[in-house]
Design an enzyme around this catalytic site. Structure first.
Site, PDB file in Angstrom:
ATOM      1  N   GLU B  63       0.869  -1.163   0.000  1.00 46.76           N
ATOM      2  CA  GLU B  63       0.000   0.000   0.000  1.00 46.76           C
ATOM      3  C   GLU B  63       0.914   1.224   0.000  1.00 46.76           C
ATOM      4  O   GLU B  63       1.744   1.385   0.890  1.00 46.76           O
ATOM      5  CB  GLU B  63      -0.847  -0.037   1.268  1.00 46.76           C
ATOM      6  CG  GLU B  63      -2.159   0.675   1.127  1.00 46.76           C
ATOM      7  CD  GLU B  63      -2.910   0.672   2.451  1.00 46.76           C
ATOM      8  OE1 GLU B  63      -3.428   1.736   2.791  1.00 46.76           O
ATOM      9  OE2 GLU B  63      -2.947  -0.365   3.136  1.00 46.76           O
ATOM     10  N   ASP B  74      -5.323   9.913   9.535  1.00 50.38           N
ATOM     11  CA  ASP B  74      -3.997   9.496   9.963  1.00 50.38           C
ATOM     12  C   ASP B  74      -3.566  10.078  11.300  1.00 50.38           C
ATOM     13  O   ASP B  74      -3.824  11.238  11.607  1.00 50.38           O
ATOM     14  CB  ASP B  74      -2.962   9.862   8.892  1.00 50.38           C
ATOM     15  CG  ASP B  74      -3.045   8.924   7.704  1.00 50.38           C
ATOM     16  OD1 ASP B  74      -2.977   7.698   7.932  1.00 50.38           O
ATOM     17  OD2 ASP B  74      -3.212   9.413   6.574  1.00 50.38           O
ATOM     18  N   TYR B 188     -11.211  -3.632   3.600  1.00 48.59           N
ATOM     19  CA  TYR B 188     -10.214  -3.122   4.531  1.00 48.59           C
ATOM     20  C   TYR B 188     -10.906  -2.964   5.880  1.00 48.59           C
ATOM     21  O   TYR B 188     -11.722  -2.065   6.054  1.00 48.59           O
ATOM     22  CB  TYR B 188      -9.721  -1.769   4.001  1.00 48.59           C
ATOM     23  CG  TYR B 188      -8.491  -1.190   4.661  1.00 48.59           C
ATOM     24  CD1 TYR B 188      -8.355  -1.144   6.041  1.00 48.59           C
ATOM     25  CD2 TYR B 188      -7.471  -0.650   3.882  1.00 48.59           C
ATOM     26  CE1 TYR B 188      -7.222  -0.597   6.628  1.00 48.59           C
ATOM     27  CE2 TYR B 188      -6.335  -0.091   4.458  1.00 48.59           C
ATOM     28  CZ  TYR B 188      -6.220  -0.068   5.840  1.00 48.59           C
ATOM     29  OH  TYR B 188      -5.102   0.492   6.411  1.00 48.59           O
TER      30      TYR B 188
END
Lengths: 415, 278
Positions: B63, B74, B188
């Site tokens: 990734e 993040d 995911y």
């Protein structure tokens, strides 16, 4: 290149059902560009708000607190000396101030903070987070959290904490924790990102009181609806004082909450001109400004598609304004939409013009407006000469300037 | 500039590369190892070296993050990596160019991790087209939930790219089923309610989330966010995951490495993770 502005927006585009549509969009703007973790919370919030507005006990309590705690209704004040300042031999427009600066905590921000705190309590959330730029939304949020005994964490850019030290102290006095944000440009954009990250982490017990008509759906609608009281009162007061609708509405736009609050109940009255004033900083042709609608391109920031200041690779640019509350590279999606359909006009004034206006209003009316608000006042010098005598102009006097006196003193000393 | 003369890859060959690899590994009793790195941290030349080393040390899918100024999903480690990458001038176009230069050497599937705004700014269709030309296998867009993916999803499919969707611990079951059916390549599974970053323990509920996902759709499941070392890789393997994504822990090792030793550090770590993944 921007699309040319249509001069006659269609009724369907102005309808409440189009603002936003069922999928949270104002035309192409809006939406929910957030991590999956937040999607259930956004749905819960949308449902809770919908149910609350239909629940008389909620609206009664909100009404009562807006009256007894916030101090509403705020006056619509006829600014006679300002009016005569801009008067020509044949006459000129009449200028009125919607006195949101007289609200508890000194700005319009508490209308939304109070409403969302009541919603949070209905949803059983005990912890509140918020972002703040100038500190007005942070103070308003800390205030309502104190009032209801909710835990309160405020994210604020380290740079803004310096500029707005007085408001940082007020928040702490009110029992809030103020977390400095040092990432990126250390201003409102980064504080908002950090608040969203906190929410992603603590979403199960935390409500995020977003402070502008920005962010993912339902926030732009939710925040607008809590501020709509500004326009609703204005409408009544205009009827009472001069027996008709106003001709021009003027408000400053950073994210755009005070402007949306004033505009909302007039959108379908197309005889009413609506003007949003952005911050041009050092000038829109420099790279130091915050004039998102004037200079931005379509992009996604903080969960919504809207106009955005960005570079050629889609990286979000640093905004600049003397006013911390307007120092934001994005703008609420409904403003982008109102511009696109030609229902509202957007202009920009520089730091210097805002400073001059702040001094003028202080001297002529005995009212020190916030630096944000001073941007709306500054547009009068361009606007008034173009208006026929008797034109009724309403300015949203969105906040008071006590918090800015240090900044203003420093700037004036430099001149 | 990307050379436009490259022929389009065969879509039928290109799409499903990831899920075929994951299923193959499953048959062999192994789990896919999917390291994440930020393109351009500390510079693109180093990133290219790291990509090849990770491939050599047994990574199955990589990734690759495209740096963005406002990465909402993040934590501090990847935010800092993105800032460093941007500071040295990394752009989406240069990342694609790097991948183009690696064609012929880099064989394992690459999944690009990018936020909505750089993608929108590039032009969604143009981005899919150019990513496909340089051999990218899939896309992960962390701020593009199911509803907002409607526009990108068919474009990605047209160019043979797998658009990987995310599910979170907060996702209700019915929604989880809808997402996993729509997701391509794999689903995911975000293992924590939170942003990217290392965690010392994996929440127990990840086990039941993997189980629910596997029962409700045929999609492969890769677990990411908070996987910090071999122990957790072993854990999610035991819980039945098809892949483990290791991001912040690797990014931290790369940023702590002396200049020039990044690929070696990444390789050593990848080798440890490989053993845990089988």
């Amino acid at each position: 290149m921007k699309s040319p502005i249509p001069s006659h927006p269609k009724d369907a585009d102005l309808a409440l059902s189009a603002r936003p549509s069922a999928n949270g969009r104002f035309g192409i703007y809006g939406g929910q560009y957030v991590p999956e973790t937040l999607m259930p919370a956004l749905e819960e919030l949308e449902k809770a708000a919908e149910a609350a507005w239909k629940d008389k006990s909620f609206t009664d309590e909100l009404q009562k607190l807006l009256h007894t705690y916030v101090g509403r209704a705020t006056p619509l004040y006829e600014a006679k000396r300002l009016t005569s300042h801009y008067s020509r031999p044949e006459g000129g427009p009449r200028i009125w101030l919607k006195r949101e600066d007289l609200n508890h905590t000194g700005a319009h921000k508490i209308n939304n903070a109070l409403g969302q705190a009541l919603l949070a309590i209905r949803m059983g959330k005990k912890r509140i987070i918020a972002e703040t730029g100038a500190g007005q939304h942070g103070v308003a949020t800390a205030t309502v959290c104190a009032r209801f005994g909710l835990e309160c964490v405020i994210y604020m850019g380290a740079e803004d904490m310096k500029r707005q030290a007085l408001n940082v102290f007020r928040m702490k006095l009110l029992g809030a924790k103020v977390n400095p944000v040092t990432t990126g440009t250390s201003t409102l954009k980064d504080a908002t990102s950090e608040a969203i990250r906190d929410w992603v982490t603590n979403v199960e017990d935390t409500h995020y009181i977003l402070g502008s008509v920005a962010g993912p759906h339902p926030y732009p609608m939710l925040v607008r609806d809590f501020h709509a009281v500004i326009g609703e009162e204005t409408r009544q007061q205009c009827k009472e004082y001069f027996g008709r609708l106003p001709d021009v509405l003027l408000a400053c736009v950073g994210g755009g909450s005070n402007a949306m609050g004033l505009f909302h109940s007039f959108i379908q009255d197309t005889s009413v001109r609506m003007i949003g004033v952005e911050a041009a900083g050092d000038g829109v042709h420099t790279n130091r400004h915050a004039a998102t609608i004037t200079e931005g391109r379509v992009g996604v920031l903080h969960g919504a598609m809207s106009l955005l200041l960005q570079d050629s690779d889609g990286q979000v640019l640093e905004a600049h304004s003397i006013s911390a509350g307007l120092d934001y590279p994005g703008v609420g999606p409904e403003h982008s939409y109102l511009r696109e359909i030609g229902r509202a006009e957007y202009v920009a004034v520089t730091d210097q013009e805002a400073l001059t206006a702040l001094q003028l209003v202080s001297e002529l009316e005995g009212i020190i407006p916030a630096l944000e608000t001073a941007h709306a006042f500054a547009w009068l010098q361009n606007l008034c000469p173009t208006l026929a005598p008797g034109t009724e102009v309403i300015i949203n006097c969105s906040g008071r300037g006590d918090k800015d006196v240090n900044t203003v003193a420093e700037k004036l000393a430099q001149i | 500039m990307i050379d436009n003369k490259d022929p389009l890859p065969q879509n039928s060959v290109s799409q499903d590369r990831i899920s075929r690899r994951l299923r193959q590994l499953k048959k062999e009793g192994r789990m896919a190892l999917m390291p994440f790195l930020m393109a351009g941290d500390p510079d693109l030349e180093t990133s290219a070296a790291i990509l090849l080393r990770l491939q050599e040390e047994g990574a199955d899918v990589i990734e690759l993050g495209i740096p963005y100024s406002d990465p909402l999903a993040d934590g501090p480690v990847i935010q800092a990596a993105a800032s460093r990458a941007l500071a040295c001038g990394t752009t989406p176009r240069l990342v694609l160019q790097m991948l183009k230069d690696l064609r012929g050497e880099l064989f394992i599937p690459i999944v690009l991790f990018t936020y909505s705004n750089p993608l929108l700014n590039f032009g969604m269709e143009r981005f899919c087209e150019e990513a496909s030309k340089v051999g990218v296998a899939g896309l992960v867009v962390p701020d593009l939930p199911l509803e907002e993916a409607e526009l990108l999803s068919p474009l990605a499919a047209d160019y043979g790219l797998d658009l990987v969707l995310l599910v979170a611990p907060t996702t209700p079951k019915q929604r989880m089923i809808r997402i996993s059916r729509k997701s391509r390549g794999f689903t995911y599974l975000v293992s924590v309610t939170g942003v990217t970053g290392e965690r010392t323990v994996l929440e127990d509920r990840v086990q039941s989330l993997i189980k629910e996902l596997k029962e409700s759709s045929t999609s492969c499941v890769a677990v990411g966010f908070g996987i910090s070392g071999p122990e957790q890789v072993r854990q999610v393997r035991a819980w039945g995951a098809d892949g483990a994504i290791v991001g912040s822990a690797l990014v931290k090792r790369i940023s702590n490495a002396e200049y020039g030793c990044e690929a070696d550090e990444a390789g050593v770590f990848c080798c440890e993770l490989r053993k845990a993944a089988g």
